[in-house]
Design an enzyme around this catalytic site. Structure first.
Site, mmCIF file in Angstrom:
data_model
loop_
_atom_site.group_PDB
_atom_site.id
_atom_site.type_symbol
_atom_site.label_atom_id
_atom_site.label_comp_id
_atom_site.label_asym_id
_atom_site.label_seq_id
_atom_site.Cartn_x
_atom_site.Cartn_y
_atom_site.Cartn_z
ATOM 1 N N TRP A 47 0.847 -1.201 0.000
ATOM 2 C CA TRP A 47 0.000 0.000 0.000
ATOM 3 C C TRP A 47 0.881 1.249 0.000
ATOM 4 C CZ3 TRP A 47 -1.216 -4.257 3.107
ATOM 5 C CH2 TRP A 47 -2.411 -4.911 2.767
ATOM 6 N N HIS A 78 -7.282 2.090 1.413
ATOM 7 C CA HIS A 78 -8.372 1.155 1.145
ATOM 8 C C HIS A 78 -9.542 1.533 2.063
ATOM 9 C CE1 HIS A 78 -5.826 -1.598 4.029
ATOM 10 N NE2 HIS A 78 -6.084 -0.437 4.549
ATOM 11 N N ARG A 125 -3.712 5.665 -3.630
ATOM 12 C CA ARG A 125 -2.420 4.967 -3.568
ATOM 13 C C ARG A 125 -1.393 5.824 -4.284
ATOM 14 N NH1 ARG A 125 -4.013 -0.941 -3.609
ATOM 15 N NH2 ARG A 125 -5.529 -0.887 -1.904
ATOM 16 N N GLN A 152 -13.410 2.205 -3.710
ATOM 17 C CA GLN A 152 -13.532 0.796 -3.351
ATOM 18 C C GLN A 152 -14.896 0.564 -2.730
ATOM 19 O OE1 GLN A 152 -10.504 -0.592 -0.669
ATOM 20 N NE2 GLN A 152 -9.261 -1.393 -2.335
ATOM 21 N N VAL A 180 -6.982 -10.762 6.934
ATOM 22 C CA VAL A 180 -7.869 -11.925 6.812
ATOM 23 C C VAL A 180 -7.044 -13.209 6.875
ATOM 24 C CG1 VAL A 180 -9.664 -10.762 5.477
ATOM 25 C CG2 VAL A 180 -7.773 -11.888 4.290
ATOM 26 N N ALA A 229 -14.643 -10.557 5.232
ATOM 27 C CA ALA A 229 -14.522 -9.206 4.700
ATOM 28 C C ALA A 229 -14.123 -9.316 3.239
ATOM 29 C CB ALA A 229 -13.472 -8.418 5.478
#
Ligand code: ZN
Lengths: 357, 801
Positions: A167, A188, A214, A228, A271, A325
């Site tokens: 990122w 994000h 970004r 997003q 995640v 997610a």
């Protein structure tokens, strides 16, 4: 008996015409009628209350009993056939409206208001949120200028974690002018996961659209500023299989019922297990083409089961609650659906582009 | 990371088509970005067999070679000048159309049928240089006897390289062996471990050197060994080629081995010249204040605090895990080497690399946090290979400073596995899958005790093990279920609802939405009248150097877009944007106040036989605002105001329930210049959505039904003459106060010929209606007279005769 055919029935009252004579006269007059106004007169003359035909029908009772039935039948037959002929003639005249003096040029543009429209990004966000809304997901939003701790730390990406390389970040200068602040432009929409769970208890079922940034070079497929759509579902008993089912249903709604969906393994620090979802290419049906770079599959989003550290960070017990997610690029979805080949069009504010949607 | 298939095959069998292998790797998480084929460009080059060699009739140095290559038309006759061609050899036969390197001029050329000194040559017997394999061009390439005639040479000599796009959790795949282990686990096949055994012919290692870790928080393990009497020199061909495929130049045999093992195992190593190490004693410690070190690249570096160095008792000799020091560098005269393989702290390594601007192949791996178990294996592998390529002897045993043993065990219960995945995996499958990944698995009750192998630093929690099982079995095998269970209670979001209504309303009323970058220049914001009470936040690394600020007004973006479109768009320009003004008030995050700005420029509509195509102006902008307010079901007012962006006398504040919620106007000349707009007027409006939301307040409720009167209305026109300064709004307000006036429309405004100077004529159409009866002519006249009386008294209006 009169043999006149040019005049209306009212002139011949003293010598009633035969049904056959009325027929000949009426049809001859109808043939030469050239406008709806003349037709109207004709109707009064031959079918009206004072017409010969009406007279014939009225006088039936005075005829000999033997004739009554035959005359009555033929008069009624004539009435029906004259009404039909009138309807046909009316149609004929209306069909040839071009010859009518007050006709309009129907090819001239109509009166209408200037067309406006929503940005394709807005339109796409609405469709995406509607698709998830039908599955019980509400919409939330959050700040575009974000704290480092929400954008990274809360998501299991501590400072100096190599994953931060994924990122490239815009940092805000300290407002006092002394170096870098701990504010950034969110990379994000995922920081909203933590913000939402901090404020609410399970069950959580929410999607979050929003602007992201970004710090990277731009080209036809990369833009430093984009949108997003994040999603989060947390409760007791939510599984990876639920994630697959939910996201598959989403893909069907957005890309149509014939799509296949595929999960492959991917890594995001927030995640575990992590996945990337793809749909089979709708352009080539999985055969391989330029859109899918020959793979037959088009990547749609990243997803995964919420990492226990993320749950723990917001005070959820990961032994009790699980969840998933996901996040997808809104412009990317719009580009796929509309066949747009350059992401830089989205922020160019160019009517030649925007007016097409 | 590049994984050559030829190298992978050293550890694992690969029998499927490569694209299939690549697909399976990708699905399991090791993404193959591309497969680069070496030799794919050759075309029709196959293994051939030399059947006969005869002299060329017209040239002594050339010969006619008969090559059997499995072609349909039998053997080919080829003219060949190579001295080493002989009957019975297997060679590389290039047919017509092959793409070969031109050995003299360089570059690839397509082989054509040609006559060489009067004899037709049907193809060519190739040298290594012509094939691009090496620079060898003295003779032809002779292939082994077991090479099968007719096989495409690419299958035999070519290679394919998987170009991998790795995720940061898998440093093991930064070694070719790690990728091979993935392939073995996915395919359920065995891995052939590299040989790490070697003769320990030297003296006991602790008689040759010592090591000590002073800062175990930054170095979990330090292993080393000593090799003596080495012969430094060039590396063998295979080693050079393997490093070349990784983009790593060959340096010397010993250094090349350390790099080779790094590309094989993912463990960086370093070789010190033992004789440059004072007392042969290694100390791993933080740098001293002000300490400096000249690294291998010749740069003298100032070491920041917390930099981990490798030192001897006198001086530092290397930046741990980043780069060695020049003072202990291996040179041609080196004979004794201390070989290091250590486990440095990833975070510290990353910070050091960033501070010094030294991202290297080593830091790329160390920063991800390697397991201590890996260091010893890699050390032994490198020692074995150094002995192979540089001779010498290795010491007995290894030095191993390992303060705290790493013995990660992860417990995964059946319940957890089911809870995370939503699918039951049979015990046999779980155990086989995990063991296939090199894990030790013990079944204890309804749990698995899992010991991840030394090359996997990423298995720390039960969820990690869930992923390992499901990814190897395949995500495709996970069923799809729909969310059941509780749906959250609905939460209102008034601000968002209002914003989306405004958006839809503006689009419905003919405005096109745009989205702009939210960064801005100082000068543009000042020019369009950004709020002066907030100083804009500045980006440390802006995308455009001239727009480093987060915008405190979105006016400039919208105005600029209108100006740009004026040069490219033929029709009407009516744009709007909804976006945040970032207002920083001295602490916390900035308020992201949602603003709406609309802009109009040029014709109102496309040229048309019916539409009004005059230039948009103030009243177009105002009309859009009125339409939005009407759609929202609220009544707005417009009052004269000042705004730096808008021309005096052409600017109004928008009010709702007495509160200002925005502004509408025509831009000043200065604004037009600032946004580069050549066409006037530029009419615009701005609505502050949070102010609008507040002003609406509770009146945002659904509209209440109003019973409407069933009695007829009568229309009367008033032709009024007033001073030019009297506003239509004031006249309207007076008329509206009469209880019988129901609808008031201004139908004409005129000044000029026939109207006295300083006056204007206004035609107002008034609908009179009562909700209790049908009005008589007399009642209407009475109402009109009353209105006229007040108009005359308050506004000096008179009926135009
Ligand atoms: Zn395709």
């Amino acid at each position: 008996m009169s043999s006149g055919t040019e005049s209306s029935g009212a002139d011949t009252a003293n010598s009633p015409l035969s049904v056959e004579e009325i027929k000949v006269a009426a049809l001859a007059a109808l043939t030469v009628a050239g406008s709806e106004a003349v037709l109207d007169e004709w109707r009064v003359s031959y079918l009206g209350r004072k017409s010969d035909l009406t007279n014939v029908l009225r006088s039936i009772s005075s005829l000999p009993a033997d004739d009554r039935k035959a005359v009555g039948a033929s008069a009624n037959l004539l009435r029906a056939s004259l009404e039909e002929a009138l309807a046909e003639k009316t149609q004929e005249l209306r069909g040839a409206a071009g010859s009518v003096a007050d006709a309009l040029d129907v090819t001239l543009p109509g009166r209408r208001r200037r067309r406006g429209g929503l940005h394709p990004t807005t339109q796409t966000i609405r469709e995406l949120t509607d698709a998830f809304g039908a599955m019980g997901f509400q919409v939330a939003e959050g700040p575009e200028v974000e704290w480092e701790r929400y954008n990274f730390d809360a998501l299991n990406i501590p400072a100096e974690h190599p994953a931060r390389d994924s990122w490239d970040t815009f940092w805000l200068e300290s407002p006092d002018g002394e170096g870098r602040s701990d504010m950034l432009l969110r990379t994000h929409t995922s920081p909203m996961q933590a913000r939402i769970m901090e404020k609410a208890d399970p069950p959580i079922r929410v999607v979050i659209p929003g602007r992201c940034f970004r710090y990277e070079a731009t080209d036809a497929t990369h833009e430093w500023h984009f949108f997003q759509l994040e999603g989060l579902a947390v409760d007791k008993g939510i599984t990876f299989a639920d994630m697959k089912g939910t996201l598959f249903e989403f893909a069907r709604r957005i890309f149509g019922p014939d799509r296949k969906v595929r999960f492959r393994v991917d890594f995001f620090p927030f995640v575990e297990p992590g996945a990337e979802m793809a749909i089979d290419c709708f352009k080539c049906n999985g055969q391989g083409c330029s859109l899918c770079k020959g793979t037959g599959w088009i990547e749609i989003m990243g997803a995964g089961m919420v990492h226990p550290s993320v749950l723990r960070n917001v005070g959820y017990d990961p032994e009790v609650y699980t969840g998933f997610a996901f996040g997808m690029g809104v412009e990317r979805i719009a580009m796929l659906r509309h066949g747009i080949d350059d992401v830089r069009q989205f922020a160019a504010g160019d009517l030649r582009f925007l007016s097409q949607f | 990371m590049k994984a050559p298939v030829s190298w992978l095959k050293e550890y694992v069998d690969i029998n499927e088509p490569l694209h299939e292998v690549a697909h399976r790797l990708t699905m399991a998480g090791t993404e193959v970005g591309s497969i680069d084929q070496i030799g794919a460009e050759w075309g029709p080059v196959v293994v051939g067999h030399v059947q006969a060699v005869n002299p060329h009739p017209d040239a002594d140095r050339l010969r006619l070679v008969t090559v059997e290559y499995g072609g349909e038309d039998g053997p080919a006759e080829v003219v060949c000048g190579a001295p080493n061609v002989a009957v019975g050899q297997n060679i590389a036969y290039a047919g017509i159309g092959a793409m070969l390197n031109d050995p003299y001029r360089g570059g690839a050329t397509k082989l054509k049928r040609s006559k060489i000194r009067g004899v037709v040559s049907n193809g060519m017997v190739c040298s290594e240089k012509e094939l691009g394999i090496s620079d060898e061009h003295e003779g032809i390439l002779v292939l082994p006897d077991d090479a099968s005639v007719g096989t495409p040479l690419m299958d035999y000599l070519g290679d394919a390289i998987f170009d991998l796009e790795l995720t940061p959790n898998r440093p093991d795949c930064l070694g070719v062996l790690g990728v091979a282990r993935e392939l073995a686990a996915i395919g359920g096949t065995a891995i052939r471990e590299p040989d790490i055994s070697y003769p320990e012919d030297g003296p006991p290692v602790d008689s040759l050197a010592t090591i000590r870790i002073d800062d175990p928080d930054l170095c979990a393990r330090y292993t080393a060994t000593v090799l003596q009497n080495l012969t430094l020199g060039p590396s063998p061909e295979w080693l050079v080629k393997r490093l070349a495929a990784q983009g790593q130049a060959s340096i010397s045999n010993v250094v090349d081995v350390t790099n080779y093992v790094m590309f094989e195992y993912g463990q960086p190593l370093h070789a010190f010249d033992l004789d440059a190490v004072e007392n042969h004693a290694i100390v791993v410690r933080r740098s001293y204040a002000g300490e400096q070190l000249t690294t291998l690249d010749g740069v003298q570096r100032e070491l920041a605090p917390d930099t981990l160095v490798i030192a001897d008792p006198e001086k530092s000799i290397g930046l741990a895990g980043v780069m060695g020091g020049a003072n202990s560098e291996i040179s041609d005269s080196t004979v004794n080497v201390l070989l290091e393989s250590a486990t440095f702290n990833g975070t510290n390594n990353r910070i050091t690399a960033r501070k010094l601007g030294m991202k290297t192949e080593a830091t790329l791996r160390f920063e991800k946090g390697l397991r201590p178990g890996l260091s010893e294996v890699a050390l032994r592998r490198a020692t074995k290979l150094i002995l192979e390529v540089a001779g010498g002897t290795a010491a007995q045993g290894i030095l191993d400073a390992y303060p705290e043993k790493d013995d990660a065990v992860v417990t995964l219960t059946d319940e957890k596995l089911l809870k995370v995945m939503g699918v039951e995996y049979p015990e046999m499958q779980v155990i086989a899958t995990l063991e296939g990944l090199g894990m030790e698995v013990e079944r204890v009750g309804s749990s698995y005790e899992v010991r991840p192998p030394y090359w996997r630093p990423d298995i720390a929690i039960p969820e990690d093990v869930c992923e390992e099982i499901s990814r190897i079995v395949g995500y495709d095998e996970v069923p799809m279920t729909t969310l059941s269970g509780r749906v959250p209670t609905w939460e209102p979001s008034l601000e968002r609802d209002l914003r989306e209504k405004v958006r839809a309303s503006l689009a419905n009323h003919g405005l096109q939405e745009i989205i702009s970058y939210p960064t801005e220049s100082d000068s543009a914001m000042t020019a369009v009248g950004a709020p002066t009470e907030y100083s804009p936040l500045r980006l440390e690394n802006p995308m455009a150097q001239d727009q480093p600020y987060m915008r405190t007004t979105i006016r400039a973006s919208v105005f600029r877009a209108a100006a740009r479109n004026a040069r490219t768009w033929r029709g009407a320009i009516a744009l709007f944007e909804v976006g945040a003004a970032y207002l920083y008030s001295g602490e916390g995050l900035p308020e992201e106040r949602q603003m709406v700005v609309g802009a109009f420029n040029g014709p109102r509509d496309n040229d048309s036989w019916v539409s009004d195509t005059g230039a948009s102006d103030f009243y177009d902008a105002k009309g859009a605002v009125e339409a939005v307010l009407e759609d929202l079901g609220i009544e707005g007012g417009f009052e004269v105001t000042d705004d730096p962006a808008f021309a005096p006398g052409r600017c109004a504040a928008i009010t709702v329930n007495g509160k200002s919620v925005g502004v509408v106007g025509e831009a000043t000349r200065a604004v037009l210049e600032a946004v580069d707009c050549d066409r006037t007027p530029l009419a615009a409006f701005e609505i502050d959505l949070s102010a609008l939301g507040e002003a609406i307040g509770e009146s945002n409720a659904p509209r209440a039904y109003q019973p409407f009167t069933r009695y007829p209305s009568s229309v009367r026109d008033l032709a009024l003459l007033v001073d030019t300064g009297v506003s239509a709004g004031a006249i309207r307000d007076v008329i509206a106060k009469n209880r019988l006036s129901q609808q008031i429309d201004v139908v004409d405004v005129y000044s000029g010929k026939g109207v006295p100077v300083g006056k204007k004529s206004l035609a107002v159409r008034v609908h009179y209606q009562s909700d209790t009866k049908t009005l008589t002519a007399k009642e209407i006249e009475k109402a009109e007279a009353a209105i006229l009386k007040i108009l005359g008294q308050e506004l000096g209006a008179e009926l135009r005769s």
